[in-house]
Design an enzyme around this catalytic site. Structure first.
Site, mmCIF file in Angstrom:
data_model
loop_
_atom_site.group_PDB
_atom_site.id
_atom_site.type_symbol
_atom_site.label_atom_id
_atom_site.label_comp_id
_atom_site.label_asym_id
_atom_site.label_seq_id
_atom_site.Cartn_x
_atom_site.Cartn_y
_atom_site.Cartn_z
ATOM 1 N N ASP A 156 0.892 -1.209 -0.105
ATOM 2 C CA ASP A 156 0.074 0.038 -0.068
ATOM 3 C C ASP A 156 0.851 1.235 -0.011
ATOM 4 O O ASP A 156 0.592 2.411 0.802
ATOM 5 C CB ASP A 156 -0.967 -0.095 1.281
ATOM 6 C CG ASP A 156 -2.012 -1.086 1.080
ATOM 7 O OD1 ASP A 156 -1.837 -2.053 0.280
ATOM 8 O OD2 ASP A 156 -2.708 -1.267 2.090
ATOM 9 N N LYS A 191 -6.579 -4.814 -2.955
ATOM 10 C CA LYS A 191 -7.179 -5.450 -2.076
ATOM 11 C C LYS A 191 -8.289 -4.734 -1.100
ATOM 12 O O LYS A 191 -8.136 -3.409 -0.787
ATOM 13 C CB LYS A 191 -5.959 -6.060 -1.071
ATOM 14 C CG LYS A 191 -5.452 -4.678 -0.316
ATOM 15 C CD LYS A 191 -4.244 -5.497 0.432
ATOM 16 C CE LYS A 191 -3.470 -4.472 1.505
ATOM 17 N NZ LYS A 191 -4.034 -3.597 2.354
ATOM 18 N N CYS A 228 -2.071 -2.468 7.912
ATOM 19 C CA CYS A 228 -1.997 -3.419 6.868
ATOM 20 C C CYS A 228 -0.851 -4.445 6.445
ATOM 21 O O CYS A 228 -1.097 -5.631 6.164
ATOM 22 C CB CYS A 228 -2.478 -2.760 5.294
ATOM 23 S SG CYS A 228 -3.939 -2.210 5.276
HETATM 24 C C1 C5J Z 1 -3.111 0.520 5.575
HETATM 25 C C2 C5J Z 1 -4.775 1.843 6.773
HETATM 26 N N1 C5J Z 1 -2.610 0.583 4.237
HETATM 27 N N2 C5J Z 1 -4.145 2.203 7.749
HETATM 28 N N3 C5J Z 1 -4.292 0.922 5.734
HETATM 29 O O1 C5J Z 1 -2.327 0.369 6.509
HETATM 30 O O2 C5J Z 1 -5.889 2.143 6.916
#
Ligand code: C5J
Length: 220
Positions: free
Chosen positions: A24, A129, A162
């Site tokens: 991400d 995802k 994540c």
């Molecule tokens: C991720 C989030 N990628 N913190 N998303 O950690 O909402």
């Protein structure tokens, strides 16, 4: 046996079974006007790790090892976005709302894309995802199985959300997991430190942690 210098003890490297998972590294988490900023977070913490994530990606590319990129995002019609997720928190902009970089965390919008410095190259796997974990509701497990991958190095954001969720999913599926400490970040330094401690506690109960330099030295 080849190994990577790691905590709580050396990671037993099986190079031909290794892949990098970059979680991400999207504009929505790293740039002003995105989802992370709308939740009130200091996004400059995320941009600071970009050079180390880039070095890690390039090291895997140079070594001819697979690189997988994930993106947290949802369908424009919200069919994969539970109300419980959209309603969570008290953000200035919710998932799906129109922001300065397009609709927040919606597939295809400019803000949802991976940071240009870290963009996937031809042949690399990109997993969209809808959840925090990259195995939930995606083809990731089948793709890794088809390539005989059994060991995963993790980078990306955020460490305790994540990244850690995906490491735990991977650990339960039998993968040996290694977190690149300096190529992951949280909006909360204390959460990053706690996640690292939890992952490697009790004899690497979820996995190992290591520095980018030590990972690169071992694979190249
Ligand atoms: C991720 C989030 N990628 N913190 N998303 O950690 O909402």
């Amino acid at each position: 046996m080849a190994e990577i210098k790691a905590e709580p003890f050396a990671f037993p490297l099986k190079r031909d079974q290794l892949a990098l998972i970059v979680i991400d590294m999207q504009r929505d988490f790293a740039e002003p006007g995105g989802f992370g900023a709308s939740l009130g977070n200091d996004v400059s913490r995320i941009t600071r790790i970009v050079p180390d994530v880039k070095r890690l990606i390039e090291g895997f590319r140079d070594a001819g090892l697979p690189v997988v990129h994930t993106m947290e995002c949802h369908k424009p019609d919200f069919s994969d976005l539970p109300a419980a997720k959209r309603d969570r928190g008290n953000p200035a902009l919710r998932i799906g709302d129109e922001g300065p970089m397009g609709r927040i965390l919606i597939a295809g919008e400019p803000g949802t894309s991976i940071l240009p410095e870290l963009a996937p190259v031809d042949g690399e796997i990109v997993i969209e995802k809808p959840g925090k974990g990259a195995f939930y509701a995606t083809e990731l497990g089948n793709i890794l199985k088809s390539k005989d991958i059994r060991q995963l190095v993790f980078a990306g954001v955020t460490t305790e959300v994540c990244v850690q969720t995906t490491m735990r999913e991977a650990n339960d599926r039998g993968y040996e997991c290694l977190l690149a400490e300096d190529a992951t970040e949280s909006y909360f330094p204390e959460f990053k430190a706690a996640a690292i401690a939890m992952i490697r506690a009790q004899g690497a109960i979820v996995g190992w942690t290591a520095h980018v330099d030590d990972i690169l030295e071992a694979i190249n």
